[in-house]
Design a protein around this motif. Structure first.
Motif, PDB file in Angstrom:
ATOM      1  N   THR A  35       0.856  -1.182   0.000  1.00  0.00           N
ATOM      2  CA  THR A  35       0.000   0.000   0.000  1.00  0.00           C
ATOM      3  C   THR A  35       0.892   1.233   0.000  1.00  0.00           C
ATOM      4  O   THR A  35       1.975   1.237   0.598  1.00  0.00           O
ATOM      5  CB  THR A  35      -0.928   0.048   1.224  1.00  0.00           C
ATOM      6  OG1 THR A  35      -0.144   0.019   2.409  1.00  0.00           O
ATOM      7  CG2 THR A  35      -1.897  -1.113   1.223  1.00  0.00           C
ATOM      8  N   HIS A  37       0.437   5.454   0.524  1.00  0.00           N
ATOM      9  CA  HIS A  37      -0.415   6.587   0.887  1.00  0.00           C
ATOM     10  C   HIS A  37       0.355   7.876   0.642  1.00  0.00           C
ATOM     11  O   HIS A  37       1.536   7.966   0.976  1.00  0.00           O
ATOM     12  CB  HIS A  37      -0.837   6.488   2.354  1.00  0.00           C
ATOM     13  CG  HIS A  37      -1.656   5.277   2.626  1.00  0.00           C
ATOM     14  ND1 HIS A  37      -3.017   5.267   2.504  1.00  0.00           N
ATOM     15  CD2 HIS A  37      -1.297   4.019   2.996  1.00  0.00           C
ATOM     16  CE1 HIS A  37      -3.470   4.061   2.788  1.00  0.00           C
ATOM     17  NE2 HIS A  37      -2.449   3.289   3.089  1.00  0.00           N
ATOM     18  N   SER A  38      -0.336   8.853   0.060  1.00  0.00           N
ATOM     19  CA  SER A  38       0.326  10.091  -0.321  1.00  0.00           C
ATOM     20  C   SER A  38      -0.682  11.238  -0.342  1.00  0.00           C
ATOM     21  O   SER A  38      -1.839  11.028  -0.712  1.00  0.00           O
ATOM     22  CB  SER A  38       0.931   9.922  -1.722  1.00  0.00           C
ATOM     23  OG  SER A  38       1.271  11.157  -2.270  1.00  0.00           O
ATOM     24  N   PRO A  43      -4.949   6.676  -2.164  1.00  0.00           N
ATOM     25  CA  PRO A  43      -4.124   5.519  -1.818  1.00  0.00           C
ATOM     26  C   PRO A  43      -4.025   4.528  -2.969  1.00  0.00           C
ATOM     27  O   PRO A  43      -4.988   4.341  -3.721  1.00  0.00           O
ATOM     28  CB  PRO A  43      -4.855   4.887  -0.629  1.00  0.00           C
ATOM     29  CG  PRO A  43      -5.689   5.982  -0.064  1.00  0.00           C
ATOM     30  CD  PRO A  43      -6.056   6.857  -1.224  1.00  0.00           C
ATOM     31  N   ARG A  45      -3.147   0.547  -3.863  1.00  0.00           N
ATOM     32  CA  ARG A  45      -3.049  -0.771  -3.253  1.00  0.00           C
ATOM     33  C   ARG A  45      -2.650  -1.772  -4.327  1.00  0.00           C
ATOM     34  O   ARG A  45      -3.335  -1.909  -5.337  1.00  0.00           O
ATOM     35  CB  ARG A  45      -4.372  -1.165  -2.626  1.00  0.00           C
ATOM     36  CG  ARG A  45      -4.689  -0.320  -1.411  1.00  0.00           C
ATOM     37  CD  ARG A  45      -6.048  -0.663  -0.824  1.00  0.00           C
ATOM     38  NE  ARG A  45      -6.292   0.098   0.388  1.00  0.00           N
ATOM     39  CZ  ARG A  45      -6.716   1.368   0.409  1.00  0.00           C
ATOM     40  NH1 ARG A  45      -6.922   2.016  -0.715  1.00  0.00           N
ATOM     41  NH2 ARG A  45      -6.922   1.972   1.559  1.00  0.00           N
ATOM     42  N   SER A 112       4.209   5.614   3.302  1.00  0.00           N
ATOM     43  CA  SER A 112       3.422   6.842   3.483  1.00  0.00           C
ATOM     44  C   SER A 112       4.313   8.026   3.160  1.00  0.00           C
ATOM     45  O   SER A 112       5.395   8.181   3.739  1.00  0.00           O
ATOM     46  CB  SER A 112       2.928   6.932   4.935  1.00  0.00           C
ATOM     47  OG  SER A 112       2.271   8.151   5.141  1.00  0.00           O
TER      48      SER A 112
END
Length: 118
Positions: A35, A37-38, A43, A45, A112
């Protein structure tokens, strides 16, 4: 080679792939079920979504650098907190969890990205 050297090598490879505009090479550095996240996109996946995201990001890619702030690990799991800098995006922080296997070496399981506030 120390764990820090291995992690920095992984970050350097990501920076080179990104700057070259190679979204496939960027995605190959993630596990199949990773995954990402930004604040720059929804997101992502899985490796296919991560490659699509990197295709958008690397279309106008410039030099990217990572600087390790902190890291650690035990066995086949490691983590890194690193500052990044990149032309259009600016600067920020990334936190990545890496998973190592005998077949693939270190791959990112979760990541992340966080934009640095000025």
């Amino acid at each position: 080679m120390t764990l820090r050297d291995k992690i920095q090598g992984w970050l350097d490879r990501m920076a080179r792939s990104y700057a070259a505009g190679d979204s496939g090479a960027c995605a190959d550095m993630f596990t199949e079920d990773a995954t990402l996240h930004s604040p720059f996109a929804p997101p992502a996946r899985g490796r296919i979504e991560i490659e699509t995201l990197h295709r958008d990001w690397t279309g106008t890619a410039t030099a990217k650098r990572f600087y390790i702030r902190s890291f650690g690990g035990s066995g086949d799991i490691a983590w890194v907190l690193a500052r990044f800098s990149e032309g259009d995006t600016g600067t920020g922080t990334t936190l990545a969890v890496l998973d190592r296997s005998a077949d693939t070496g270190w791959l990112c399981k979760a990541c992340s990205l966080n934009e640095e506030q000025t």
